[in-house]
Design an enzyme around this catalytic site. Structure first.
Site, PDB file in Angstrom:
ATOM      1  CB  SER A 240      17.270  23.031 -10.955  1.00  0.00           C
ATOM      2  OG  SER A 240      17.776  22.036 -10.108  1.00  0.00           O
TER       3      SER A 240
ATOM      4  CB  CYS B  34       5.944  16.996  -7.661  1.00  0.00           C
ATOM      5  SG  CYS B  34       5.638  17.836  -6.149  1.00  0.00           S
TER       6      CYS B  34
HETATM    7  N1  PLP Z   1      10.460  24.147 -10.258  1.00  0.00           N
HETATM    8  C1  PLP Z   1      10.066  23.200 -11.125  1.00  0.00           C
HETATM    9  C2  PLP Z   1       9.173  23.565 -12.257  1.00  0.00           C
HETATM   10  C3  PLP Z   1      10.496  21.872 -10.967  1.00  0.00           C
HETATM   11  O1  PLP Z   1      10.096  20.937 -11.830  1.00  0.00           O
HETATM   12  C4  PLP Z   1      11.347  21.567  -9.884  1.00  0.00           C
HETATM   13  C5  PLP Z   1      11.791  20.171  -9.649  1.00  0.00           C
HETATM   14  O2  PLP Z   1      11.124  19.232 -10.011  1.00  0.00           O
HETATM   15  C6  PLP Z   1      11.748  22.599  -9.018  1.00  0.00           C
HETATM   16  C7  PLP Z   1      11.283  23.871  -9.230  1.00  0.00           C
HETATM   17  C8  PLP Z   1      12.668  22.330  -7.865  1.00  0.00           C
HETATM   18  O3  PLP Z   1      13.983  22.162  -8.294  1.00  0.00           O
HETATM   19  P1  PLP Z   1      15.050  21.414  -7.340  1.00  0.00           P
HETATM   20  O4  PLP Z   1      14.735  19.962  -7.428  1.00  0.00           O
HETATM   21  O5  PLP Z   1      16.375  21.759  -7.913  1.00  0.00           O
HETATM   22  O6  PLP Z   1      14.852  21.969  -5.973  1.00  0.00           O
END
Ligand code: PLP
Length: 396
Positions: free
Chosen positions: A200, A328
């Site tokens: 991301s 989160c």
């Molecule tokens: N996976 C992990 C480990 C993350 O830390 C996050 C975001 O905090 C995501 C997926 C999701 O990413 P996005 O915010 O681009 O949807």
């Protein structure tokens, strides 16, 4: 414009000015649709292709193995749902870890509701999933193993190479959610033979709303979004050209500066951990001491677990943006973290951690200021908490 000290780089990172500059033409004059055959379309397509190459280089992958998506969450969904669909959903077993981001956990629960079997691999006190434990839960119907490269709460790195080896030895595909690792630690999709990898852009100083999924050539996967067939037929929709350009530029900068930057962040991180352990009694580090992201610190303070939000707000009042490791999202603030619970912390401790995550724009002076303020903030909250215990009395 935010002018405080930003120590929450695992939530998101400040935009790299060079990436913002690269995006600028595509927010205004260069507005073509990459699918158009005329010159405006070709200009946009060339920009998307260039960015695809930059993301591929970050992962040592081929450009045609990169599919742009709208987020890390979408990349995770595409990996899990797309593979399950390619196996027809039935006779499909997926293994993941108990400490994944909700983008994986909730997708697995969705799959379970639709007849897919899912196993949630436990982790140890340090947050590490064991390859031996994985080997024990593999089944003939296991199609996919998905374990994150680095955890967003504890910062712990997973032994993804060994886990991938176990998955492959049993004929399963291996996906890693590398949203926290990509752009911070080198990743080599080809050498390490991952089948799928999510990233991301906003976690490595690129824009929000741009993700990518690496898909090894030939890996079985079906699209979630159907339409005009963009992104090799795996993610229809007119591309977010400006965002993709920013993501590509941010990936190139992250790759070129990674070695130096990671070493700098490790120095700052270790200085914070060592100083806190010397100056604040009964502070404890959560997650593995060394197998952790370069700028990532997750801490608890004995006796203050119920006051983590107050500590966060006290630090906010001093100008520091820091996260509670408990959940989160702000809407779940104060609830025990599923990550810390899975690591064996009791519900009180799992609610009361502090997450400090450093990034490219943090300086030594900011760290010094933080270390000067934190002991005082913890001390004054502890004395209030202790006074409260004395007032209400301690049972028995
Ligand atoms: N996976 C992990 C480990 C993350 O830390 C996050 C975001 O905090 C995501 C997926 C999701 O990413 P996005 O915010 O681009 O949807």
């Amino acid at each position: 414009m935010h002018d405080g000290i930003y120590f929450d780089n695992s939530a998101t990172t400040p935009m790299e000015p060079r990436a913002a500059e690269a995006m600028r033409p595509f927010l205004a004059g260069a507005f073509g649709n990459p699918s158009s055959l005329h010159s405006a379309g070709r200009e946009a397509k060339a920009a998307v292709d260039r960015a695809r190459g930059q993301i591929a280089e970050l992962l040592n992958a081929k450009p045609e193995e990169i599919v742009f998506t709208g987020s890390g969450t979408e990349s995770d969904n595409l990996a899990l749902l797309g593979v399950a669909e390619s196996f027809g959903w039935g006779d499909c077993h997926i293994i993941t870890s108990a400490i994944e981001h909700p983008a994986i956990l909730e997708t697995c629960r969705y799959l379970q509701r639709h007849g897919v079997e899912a196993t949630f691999l436990p982790v140890g006190r340090d947050g590490v999933a064991s390859p031996d434990a994985l080997a024990q839960v593999m089944k003939p119907a296991t199609r996919l193993v998905s374990v994150m490269a680095a955890n967003n709460v504890a910062g712990t790195l997973q032994p993804i190479l060994e886990l991938a080896r176990v998955a492959h030895a049993h004929g399963a595909l291996f996906h890693t959610d590398a949203v926290q690792m990509a752009g911070r630690i080198p990743l080599d999709a080809e050498r390490h033979s991952f089948d799928l990898l999510s990233l991301s852009a906003h976690k490595f100083h690129g824009p929000k709303g741009v993700g990518a999924l690496y898909i090894r050539q030939g890996a079985p996967i079906m699209p979630l979004i159907h339409g005009g067939g963009q992104e090799f037929g795996l993610r229809s929709a007119t591309e977010n050209v400006a965002g993709i350009v920013g993501a590509g530029c941010a990936a190139q900068i992250a790759r070129e500066e990674m070695a130096e930057e990671a070493a700098r962040l490790v120095r700052l991180r270790d200085h914070i951990i060592d100083t806190i352990s010397e100056t604040i009694p009964n502070a404890y580090l959560i997650g593995h001491r060394y197998q952790r992201l370069p700028g990532h610190i997750c801490l608890g303070f004995s006796g203050l677990e119920g006051e983590a939000i107050k500590l966060l707000l006290a630090l906010d009042a001093e100008g520091f943006c820091i996260s509670s490791g408990s959940a989160c999202s702000a809407s779940h603030a104060g609830q025990p973290s599923h990550v810390l619970t899975a690591m064996g912390y009791d519900p009180i401790r799992a609610r009361g951690s502090l997450r400090i995550t450093l990034g490219r724009f943090n300086t030594e002076a900011e760290v010094r200021r933080f270390l000067a303020i934190l002991p005082q903030a913890v001390g004054s909250l502890r004395s209030t908490a202790f006074a409260h215990v004395r007032t209400v009395g301690v049972p028995g």
